[in-house]
Design a protein around this motif. Structure first.
Motif, mmCIF file in Angstrom:
data_model
loop_
_atom_site.group_PDB
_atom_site.id
_atom_site.type_symbol
_atom_site.label_atom_id
_atom_site.label_comp_id
_atom_site.label_asym_id
_atom_site.label_seq_id
_atom_site.Cartn_x
_atom_site.Cartn_y
_atom_site.Cartn_z
ATOM 1 N N VAL A 210 40.654 -30.173 98.147
ATOM 2 C CA VAL A 210 39.979 -30.848 99.258
ATOM 3 C C VAL A 210 39.719 -29.878 100.408
ATOM 4 O O VAL A 210 38.633 -29.876 101.018
ATOM 5 C CB VAL A 210 40.815 -32.053 99.740
ATOM 6 N N PHE B 173 34.619 -36.267 92.546
ATOM 7 C CA PHE B 173 34.783 -35.024 93.295
ATOM 8 C C PHE B 173 34.477 -33.814 92.407
ATOM 9 O O PHE B 173 33.746 -32.898 92.820
ATOM 10 C CB PHE B 173 36.213 -34.943 93.836
ATOM 11 N N ALA C 132 34.080 -34.713 99.483
ATOM 12 C CA ALA C 132 35.266 -34.231 100.195
ATOM 13 C C ALA C 132 35.943 -35.361 100.977
ATOM 14 O O ALA C 132 37.174 -35.476 100.977
ATOM 15 C CB ALA C 132 34.857 -33.099 101.144
ATOM 16 N N ALA D 175 37.716 -37.834 98.526
ATOM 17 C CA ALA D 175 38.939 -37.246 97.968
ATOM 18 C C ALA D 175 40.011 -37.107 99.039
ATOM 19 O O ALA D 175 41.211 -37.293 98.766
ATOM 20 C CB ALA D 175 38.622 -35.880 97.357
ATOM 21 N N ALA D 176 39.612 -36.787 100.272
ATOM 22 C CA ALA D 176 40.590 -36.646 101.351
ATOM 23 C C ALA D 176 41.309 -37.961 101.629
ATOM 24 O O ALA D 176 42.517 -37.978 101.924
ATOM 25 C CB ALA D 176 39.884 -36.157 102.623
#
Length: 465
Positions: A441, A355, A404, A407-408
């Motif tokens: 995020v 990320f 994104a 990582a979410a």
């Protein structure tokens, strides 16, 4: 210059082989002189430039037509040198010599007809200049309104003219003694019309017919220009700005339009001018318009480009904030044991490392894209920077979305855990760490949304150019 296929061996070249052509040019140079190489369109640029590079002293290269996707980006407003000719219209053969020859060839047929002679050229619809029976009906009605001021009207159709369009005009005027409609049989009267006409009415779809008619210096009226889009719309605007054409409204007096005043404008180097065209006594003398590319007003396209620049600044802030926030996320709990210290950091997880790297790349790209966005503000009609930004923005959006989303998923597990796999919700202990990674995020998804707007803006600008 060597033009004969029999003596130069051009008949043996089935494809554009740059090495073969340059070798042949060197071998025949002493006997026949330099070889003329004429290339047209974007597909020939690499071959023509290779021939010139391989035999620079033995060939004379003429390159026509700049690729459409680079045309507005690299074409200057003024010619950079005598070897570059900038034109608005299409290249054609209707010069003064050709008009003199046509005037002589068509003298017996066209000299006796009652004057003024109004020539109507009807082309055919294209994807960027659509029309049908509705335009034919409008044209017929407007021609009826100006017939009283004409001695003769001659109508010609092209191979692209739809039958439903030609049928309307034939049905409307076939019985009118003033009107002659060419049925496509016998010699094509086009060059004779150019030489003998006193005024023209031409449909907006045909760049070639408009370019030829404007060269004669006679009044040219256009039908359907408001239906054109993209470069066809720009072409019509360029001709109207120079006073070379006017919209055909049906209120014209063709006999008065013989003395059509030219539109006055401030002249500068490389701008439009006129050249005297020597003609035979059989043809009224006039002036031919020599048109070159001029800078166009930005209009709403400049507003779109400014909005694009502002959005990029916002995306830079969001992307770099996401990368820096995630890269500095680190928390150590205040209690520990003899053997363990409880600590959470972004580099504990490969997903968070990816990320940070991905959002850093996205932020860096956005910074580097700012000059191209500025070019779009300065030259809002330039399609090249827009196309480049559209492609690169799409790539950056893909990278941003993947980082994104990955990582979410991890942040969701950190907050809620997963009982099936015995993954604990660590955010109950590492609250500050989870708050920072969650913020990163969110910032990354803000960047995703901005990228979507940027791509839509670029696509809209390119579609309307």
């Amino acid at each position: 210059m060597a033009l004969s296929s029999e003596t130069s061996g051009l008949s043996n070249i089935l494809e554009a082989d740059a090495k073969h052509i340059s070798k042949m040019a060197r071998e025949t140079f002493e006997k026949e002189g330099p070889l003329l190489v004429v290339a047209s369109g974007r597909d020939t640029i690499s071959v023509a430039s290779s021939i010139k590079r391989l035999a620079p002293e033995n060939v004379f290269v003429v390159q026509e037509q700049i690729p459409w996707f680079l045309r507005r980006w690299i074409t200057p407003c003024e010619s950079p040198g005598k070897n570059v000719v900038l034109t608005v219209g299409a290249l054609h053969q209707a010069d003064s010599a050709a008009l003199r020859s046509a005037a002589s060839a068509w003298h017996d047929e066209l000299a006796p007809v009652p004057k003024p002679l109004l020539v109507v050229n009807v082309g055919g619809p294209t994807k960027n200049c659509l029309y049908g029976a509705d335009l034919a009906n409008h044209l017929a009605a407007r021609l009826q309104n100006v017939l009283w001021s004409c001695g003769t009207v001659r109508i010609s159709f092209s191979r692209r003219t739809p039958e439903k369009v030609s049928d309307i005009l034939v049905r409307e005027f076939t019985s009118n003694p003033k009107v002659f409609i060419w049925d496509g049989k016998g010699s094509n009267p086009h060059m004779g019309h150019l030489a003998w006409a006193d005024a023209f009415v031409i449909t907006a779809d045909s760049v070639s017919m408009l370019s030829e008619a404007c060269t004669t210096g006679k009044p040219v009226y256009v039908v359907g220009a408001e239906r054109c889009t993209w470069k066809f719309s720009d072409f019509q605007k360029s001709l109207q700005d120079r006073g070379a054409v006017r919209p055909f409204t049906g209120k014209e007096d063709v006999s008065i339009s013989l003395f059509w005043p030219k539109k006055k404008k401030k002249m500068r180097t490389g701008d439009s001018t006129t050249v005297n065209v020597p003609q035979s006594s059989a043809v009224p003398k006039g002036k031919a318009t020599l048109v070159t590319v001029a800078k166009q007003k930005g209009g709403w396209k400049r507003g779109v480009a400014i909005f694009d620049f502002i959005l990029r600044l916002g995306a830079i802030v969001a992307a770099l904030a996401a990368a820096s926030t995630m890269g500095t996320s680190d928390e150590t709990l205040p209690f520990f044991t003899q053997f363990f210290q409880f600590q959470a950091s972004y580099d504990d997880l490969p997903t968070f490392q990816f990320f940070v790297i991905a959002m850093g790349i996205v932020g860096g790209y956005l910074v580097l894209s700012l000059p191209f966005s500025i070019v779009s503000i300065v030259r809002p009609h330039a399609i090249g920077p827009r196309l480049l930004l559209l492609i690169l923005d799409t790539v950056a959006l893909t990278l941003n979305t993947s980082a994104a989303a990955a990582a979410a998923a991890i942040v969701y597990l950190a907050h809620n855990g997963n009982s099936n796999t015995n993954w604990l919700a660590i955010c109950q202990q590492f609250g500050d760490f989870c708050q920072k990674v969650s913020g990163a995020v969110v910032a990354s998804f803000v960047s995703v949304v901005v990228f979507m707007f940027l791509i839509l803006l670029s696509a809209l600008a390119i579609r309307k150019l």
